[in-house]
Design a protein around this motif. Structure first.
Motif, short mmCIF file in Angstrom:
data_model
loop_
_atom_site.label_atom_id
_atom_site.label_comp_id
_atom_site.label_asym_id
_atom_site.label_seq_id
_atom_site.Cartn_x
_atom_site.Cartn_y
_atom_site.Cartn_z
N LEU A 138 0.86 -1.19 0.00
CA LEU A 138 0.00 0.00 0.00
C LEU A 138 0.90 1.24 0.00
N ALA A 139 0.92 1.94 -1.15
CA ALA A 139 1.84 3.06 -1.32
C ALA A 139 1.57 4.18 -0.30
N ASP A 140 0.32 4.30 0.15
CA ASP A 140 0.02 5.41 1.07
C ASP A 140 0.62 5.21 2.46
N GLU A 141 1.20 4.03 2.70
CA GLU A 141 1.89 3.79 3.97
C GLU A 141 3.29 4.41 3.96
N GLY A 142 3.74 4.82 2.79
CA GLY A 142 5.11 5.31 2.65
C GLY A 142 5.24 6.80 2.96
N ARG A 143 6.45 7.19 3.37
CA ARG A 143 6.73 8.60 3.63
C ARG A 143 7.80 9.14 2.68
N SER A 144 8.63 8.23 2.13
CA SER A 144 9.65 8.67 1.18
C SER A 144 9.74 7.66 0.05
N ILE A 145 10.32 8.10 -1.05
CA ILE A 145 10.36 7.27 -2.25
C ILE A 145 11.79 7.17 -2.77
N VAL A 146 12.19 5.95 -3.13
CA VAL A 146 13.48 5.72 -3.79
C VAL A 146 13.19 5.15 -5.17
N ARG A 147 13.84 5.71 -6.18
CA ARG A 147 13.59 5.24 -7.54
C ARG A 147 14.71 4.33 -8.03
N ARG A 148 14.33 3.27 -8.70
CA ARG A 148 15.29 2.34 -9.29
C ARG A 148 14.97 2.22 -10.78
N ASP A 149 15.90 2.58 -11.62
CA ASP A 149 15.69 2.47 -13.06
C ASP A 149 16.13 1.10 -13.54
N LEU A 150 15.33 0.51 -14.42
CA LEU A 150 15.61 -0.85 -14.89
C LEU A 150 16.01 -0.89 -16.36
N GLY A 151 16.07 0.24 -17.01
CA GLY A 151 16.37 0.26 -18.44
C GLY A 151 15.10 0.20 -19.27
N ASP A 152 15.19 0.59 -20.53
CA ASP A 152 14.02 0.62 -21.44
C ASP A 152 12.88 1.48 -20.90
N GLY A 153 13.20 2.45 -20.06
CA GLY A 153 12.14 3.32 -19.53
C GLY A 153 11.41 2.72 -18.34
N ALA A 154 11.73 1.48 -18.01
CA ALA A 154 11.05 0.85 -16.87
C ALA A 154 11.68 1.32 -15.56
N PHE A 155 10.86 1.53 -14.57
CA PHE A 155 11.40 1.88 -13.25
C PHE A 155 10.45 1.45 -12.14
N ILE A 156 11.03 1.41 -10.94
CA ILE A 156 10.25 1.04 -9.76
C ILE A 156 10.44 2.13 -8.71
N LEU A 157 9.34 2.50 -8.08
CA LEU A 157 9.41 3.41 -6.94
C LEU A 157 9.22 2.58 -5.67
N PHE A 158 10.19 2.67 -4.78
CA PHE A 158 10.08 1.98 -3.50
C PHE A 158 9.56 2.96 -2.47
N HIS A 159 8.53 2.58 -1.78
CA HIS A 159 7.93 3.45 -0.78
C HIS A 159 8.38 2.99 0.60
#
Lengths: 409, 104
Positions: A334-355
């Motif tokens: 549940l993303a709304d449980e997060g207070r900060s975000i870390v981004r990880r790029d995977l290439g080809d424009g794909a990415f993940i935001l960790f909350h």
């Protein structure tokens, strides 16, 4: 003699529960009650592949033959209208009465209705296969489609309608699409994909009125703009189907309230899937209701185990996905449980935001990319969330560090 | 008996990982297990034809990237909902640093 197990609701959840009871070796009567004419089937394709198919087909979870082979009685095209808890009986709309030892309510959810006058036969909702066929018949070049609501159903249908050549306008009252549960950074990518495909997205504008003369729908926005369409599809969320449970005196709290074992206040009645709210252990027992395919599947199976006395608590991490054009989005937690975000790029424009929560605990991961580019890392994130891991933000953000290596830590 | 086909170099796949291999109009998934053995299956999940090479390998299980259908990639056995049809497997051997698959 055993009265058996009765399951009200023959969707993903109910169907999986019935199959699970047999897989677990239960030999008493199993009865599945559904209000549609079909055997249990998968709903996710209805707004995706099935919608762009020339001849949409049901993807059955268990065909009539499989149900028969497993001695699962499927009573279709009827409603359960009342539960007599004391007598352990369910009454159906055709007048018949089913006795039960344990009852599972898997009644699902139903599209939230747009609360305004003026809606007619060209204003439709999507929930069932029949709904999908009715919408599919309108989607072709030369047709104008207005989609009310920039949520997943609306956007997936917008993508399908564009693929079939229809002109599409999406109307969203909020400042952006996917306000609920999707980070802005990801919603923006989906927004841009729709715009690139020719969808007109109108945000920040509510609907003032709708006029449907049976052939054409005229939607007037609060800002004064008018959209004329051959079909208006309304996708403004879903509400749990709780009438039967409420009538029976069970507690309703944003759905049929159940404990971690999916049991209602009545020890012989369980509820699972879209219709229930339950405490989510991984977030300290926060009560949630999920409208998600995998949750329906997992809770159906869990309810079956607990109807047979397993006493097992729900421990899964919420997960869902959406496909639009060539993009696939997946969110675990549940993303709304997060207070900060870390981004990880995977290439080809794909990415993940960790909350991350304040204490550094990973509480959610939202990913988007072409094809299934984010799937593997989202799955690993889900395991980290389940472990209540506190991974170093630098490790999450670095492509050089494999997420799998964090699991062992 | 059909021939052995070179799919990739042994070092192309990390341990406990999977990669895609296309040959003769068909698609396969090649696995390297945590104990450094190689395996091969059909590439597409039996549930919805999604390619398994984007999925996660944990021990001897491959999980479909879309709907979490699980298979034992060593035997092809389906491991529960939503998949119920097993994956076809193919013999694999490593020769001179190449992973060879016998495509029947």
């Amino acid at each position: 003699m055993a009265r058996g197990m009765v399951i009200v609701g023959a969707g993903e959840c109910g169907g999986r529960a019935a199959l699970a009871l047999r897989d677990l070796g239960y030999e008493g009567p199993v009865t599945l009650v559904g209000d549609e004419p079909h055997p249990p089937y998968e709903r996710p394709p209805l707004s995706k592949d099935a919608m762009v198919s020339d001849a949409p087909e049901i993807r059955a979870i268990a065909s009539d033959e499989v149900l028969a082979e497993k001695s699962i009685r499927h009573i279709h095209s009827v409603q359960a209208v009342a539960i007599d808890r004391e007598a352990h009986k369910v009454r159906l709309s055709d007048g018949s009465v089913l006795p039960y030892d344990k009852l599972l309510l898997a009644t699902g959810s139903t599209p939230r209705k747009l609360p305004m006058p003026g809606l007619g036969r060209r204003c439709v909702y999507l929930r069932t296969f029949a709904d999908a066929l009715a919408i599919r018949a309108h989607l072709r070049a030369g047709r104008r489609v207005a989609i009310v609501g920039g949520g997943f159903i609306g956007l997936e249908l917008a993508a399908a309608a564009r693929k079939l050549g229809a002109a599409v306008t999406v109307i969203e009252a909020q400042p952006r699409i996917l306000m609920r549960g999707v980070p802005a950074e990801i919603a923006e990518i989906i927004h841009d994909a729709h715009v690139a495909e020719g969808v007109d997205i109108l945000c920040c504008d509510g609907i003032a009125s709708i006029a449907d003369d049976g052939n054409e729908v005229r939607v007037t926005l609060a800002g004064g703009r008018e959209i004329v369409a051959d079909l208006a599809i309304i996708g403004i969320g879903a509400v749990p189907v709780t009438g039967l449970a409420a009538e029976a005196g069970l507690v309703i709290d944003n759905g049929i309230a159940v404990d971690a074992e999916l049991r209602t206040g009545d020890p012989d009645i369980f509820a699972a899937g879209d219709c229930c709210s339950f405490p989510l252990a991984v977030y300290g027992g926060r009560r949630v209701r999920l409208e998600a395919w995998r949750n329906a599947q997992e809770q159906g199976a869990l309810a079956a185990r607990n109807m047979l006395g397993a006493g097992e608590a729900h421990a899964a991490v919420p997960w869902f996905w959406s496909d639009q054009y060539g993009l696939s989005l997946q969110i675990a937690g549940l993303a709304d449980e997060g207070r900060s975000i870390v981004r990880r790029d995977l290439g080809d424009g794909a990415f993940i935001l960790f909350h991350l929560a304040e204490d550094g605990r990973l509480v959610a991961a939202s990913g988007i990319g072409p094809g299934n580019a984010v799937a593997r890392d989202i799955r690993l994130a889900e395991m980290l969330i389940a472990k209540r891991a506190q991974p170093a933000p630098e490790a999450l953000g670095s492509q050089a560090i494999k997420l799998k290596s964090l699991l062992a830590a | 008996m059909s021939d052995w086909v070179a799919a990739c170099a042994a070092g192309d796949i990390d341990e406990e990982d999977v990669m895609r291999f296309d040959h003769g109009g068909r698609t396969f998934a090649i696995y390297r297990s945590p104990d450094d053995e190689y395996f091969a299956t059909d590439g597409l999940c039996t549930h919805e034809k999604v390619h398994l090479a984007d999925g996660l390998v944990m021990d001897d299980i491959i999980e479909c990237p879309k709907h979490n259908g699980r298979f034992n990639y060593k035997t092809g056995d389906a491991r529960g909902a939503p998949v119920c049809v097993n994956l076809r497997t193919y013999p694999v051997k490593v020769d001179a640093g190449k992973v060879l698959v016998q495509i029947g």
